[in-house]
Motif scaffolding. Structure first.
Motif, PDB file in Angstrom:
ATOM      1  N   ALA A 285     -33.718  10.827   0.648  1.00 46.86           N
ATOM      2  CA  ALA A 285     -33.091  11.304   1.881  1.00 46.86           C
ATOM      3  C   ALA A 285     -32.245  12.553   1.665  1.00 46.86           C
ATOM      4  CB  ALA A 285     -32.231  10.202   2.496  1.00 46.86           C
ATOM      5  N   ALA A 286     -31.931  12.886   0.407  1.00 48.87           N
ATOM      6  CA  ALA A 286     -31.068  14.028   0.110  1.00 48.87           C
ATOM      7  C   ALA A 286     -31.858  15.330   0.105  1.00 48.87           C
ATOM      8  CB  ALA A 286     -30.384  13.837  -1.238  1.00 48.87           C
ATOM      9  N   THR A 287     -31.146  16.446   0.325  1.00 46.78           N
ATOM     10  CA  THR A 287     -31.759  17.772   0.300  1.00 46.78           C
ATOM     11  C   THR A 287     -31.029  18.644  -0.719  1.00 46.78           C
ATOM     12  OG1 THR A 287     -30.317  18.749   1.986  1.00 46.78           O
ATOM     13  CG2 THR A 287     -32.241  17.537   2.776  1.00 46.78           C
ATOM     14  N   GLY A 288     -31.597  19.834  -0.947  1.00 46.70           N
ATOM     15  CA  GLY A 288     -30.913  20.813  -1.782  1.00 46.70           C
ATOM     16  C   GLY A 288     -31.582  21.069  -3.111  1.00 46.70           C
TER      17      GLY A 288
ATOM     18  N   CYS B  30     -22.556  20.912  -7.288  1.00 44.46           N
ATOM     19  CA  CYS B  30     -21.802  20.906  -6.038  1.00 44.46           C
ATOM     20  C   CYS B  30     -22.598  20.182  -4.967  1.00 44.46           C
ATOM     21  CB  CYS B  30     -21.506  22.343  -5.596  1.00 44.46           C
ATOM     22  SG  CYS B  30     -20.633  22.442  -4.019  1.00 44.46           S
ATOM     23  N   TYR B  31     -21.936  19.227  -4.317  1.00 45.51           N
ATOM     24  CA  TYR B  31     -22.557  18.451  -3.240  1.00 45.51           C
ATOM     25  C   TYR B  31     -21.765  18.613  -1.947  1.00 45.51           C
ATOM     26  CZ  TYR B  31     -24.964  16.005  -7.047  1.00 45.51           C
ATOM     27  OH  TYR B  31     -25.716  15.702  -8.148  1.00 45.51           O
TER      28      TYR B  31
ATOM     29  N   VAL C 112     -25.749  21.651  -3.174  1.00 47.24           N
ATOM     30  CA  VAL C 112     -25.638  23.082  -2.864  1.00 47.24           C
ATOM     31  C   VAL C 112     -26.010  23.928  -4.071  1.00 47.24           C
ATOM     32  CG1 VAL C 112     -24.079  24.898  -2.043  1.00 47.24           C
ATOM     33  CG2 VAL C 112     -23.852  22.560  -1.171  1.00 47.24           C
ATOM     34  N   TRP C 113     -25.505  23.555  -5.234  1.00 49.57           N
ATOM     35  CA  TRP C 113     -25.871  24.242  -6.468  1.00 49.57           C
ATOM     36  C   TRP C 113     -25.789  23.283  -7.649  1.00 49.57           C
ATOM     37  CZ3 TRP C 113     -21.820  24.177  -9.883  1.00 49.57           C
ATOM     38  CH2 TRP C 113     -20.511  24.258  -9.385  1.00 49.57           C
TER      39      TRP C 113
ATOM     40  N   ALA D 268     -29.180  26.463  -4.026  1.00 52.67           N
ATOM     41  CA  ALA D 268     -30.141  26.046  -2.999  1.00 52.67           C
ATOM     42  C   ALA D 268     -30.542  27.206  -2.097  1.00 52.67           C
ATOM     43  CB  ALA D 268     -29.562  24.907  -2.166  1.00 52.67           C
ATOM     44  N   ALA D 269     -29.602  28.113  -1.835  1.00 53.70           N
ATOM     45  CA  ALA D 269     -29.878  29.235  -0.936  1.00 53.70           C
ATOM     46  C   ALA D 269     -30.975  30.143  -1.481  1.00 53.70           C
ATOM     47  CB  ALA D 269     -28.605  30.036  -0.697  1.00 53.70           C
TER      48      ALA D 269
END
Length: 301
Positions: free
Chosen positions: A49-52, A74-75, A203-204, A210-211
């Motif tokens: 269910a998680a993303t990134g 980083c979450y 996030v990272w 992730a970006a």
């Protein structure tokens, strides 16, 4: 006669911005197939269910996976206040609810207890092994377990937003082995209102963001084409937290054969772990001792 390996001898990192609804293993298998790679692995599982960020290592980059696994991550996540679930996230069944809701100030005041070196009990639905079996398999069978608490370094934990009384968005930077679901569960208990993770995004992770990650649509579109190699990032990114030294030509040859090799250093102390390159290519990771690097991992590039 030795059996030849199937696939390309391609090495490097592929950063995927993982969508919800797919396992980390499925992502790795898709990337491996798309690149036609001989070998693949990943640095840090994300729940379906998680993303990134999911950093996929191909070929010789798999030897650097432990360094990304050990790096800070980083979450960003949303905690749903007022309810506990079987899985400590929105995928599980609600097992208890409470009407109490904390104020913004109470949430902020509770966070220091979750920073620094903390002890954290993994969720019942986790990959922790209990007597040789995965906790999530036992939990699915209705077995209740007392899982041992584990140490976790939490670099930071901050409130990002409070959209309403039932939700709080948080950002956490932590070390290896952290369970965001446990943070949400324990914070809810500390606040007296219960809680679970509603959504989670990495996030990272170490040097990977992730970006800047590729989507699975990108992987499908470029699969098995020469253009897909543009998504490949250098193997040495997995060594970003280690100091680098330069191997001499003779030293590089010795290191590639698994022997100590002479390196040119700047600021390394006896016993330091470092990685060596020669003519711009990674050669080995090892321990520096008296002018030589004693290899612990050798890259066959």
């Amino acid at each position: 006669m030795a059996r030849s390996k199937k696939g390309r001898a391609v090495s490097g990192w592929v950063v995927i911005d993982k969508p919800a609804g797919i396992t980390s293993t499925a992502v790795v298998n898709k990337v491996k197939w798309a690149f036609g790679a001989q070998k693949a692995g990943h640095a840090g599982t994300l729940d379906p269910a998680a993303t990134g960020v999911l950093a996929v290592a191909l070929g010789e980059a798999t030897k650097t996976v432990p360094y990304i696994t050990d790096a800070l991550k980083c979450y960003r996540f949303m905690v749903r206040l007022g309810a506990a679930t079987t899985t400590d996230d929105a995928e599980g069944a609600v097992i208890e609810t409470r009407a109490e809701r904390p104020s913004d100030a109470q949430i902020v005041d509770a966070l220091p207890a979750f920073r620094g070196e903390i002890m954290q009990v993994p969720p019942q639905f986790s990959a922790v092994k209990v007597d040789g079996e995965r906790a999530y398999d036992l939990a699915r069978d209705g077995v209740e377990m007392e899982l041992a608490a584990r140490a976790l370094w939490v670099e930071s934990l901050e409130v990002i937003a409070r959209p309403d009384a039932d939700h709080v968005e948080l950002e956490m930077v932590c070390g290896k082995g952290g369970y965001v679901r446990s943070i949400a569960r324990d914070l809810g208990q500390a606040l007296g209102c219960l809680g679970h993770v509603q959504w989670l995004r990495r996030v990272w992770s170490g040097p990977f963001d992730a970006a800047k990650g590729a989507s699975l649509d990108d992987i499908d579109r470029l699969a098995r084409s020469p253009e897909i190699d543009a998504l490949l990032q250098p193997l040495e990114l997995g060594l970003a937290d280690l100091p680098r030294c330069e191997a001499t030509a003779e030293g590089a040859a010795r290191l590639r054969n698994g022997n100590p090799g002479m390196v040119i250093v700047n600021g390394l102390a006896y016993g330091d772990e470092a990685w060596a390159s020669h003519q711009g290519r990674p050669v080995a990771v090892g321990i520096y001792r008296g002018g030589e690097l004693h290899p612990t991992r050798v890259f066959n590039l």
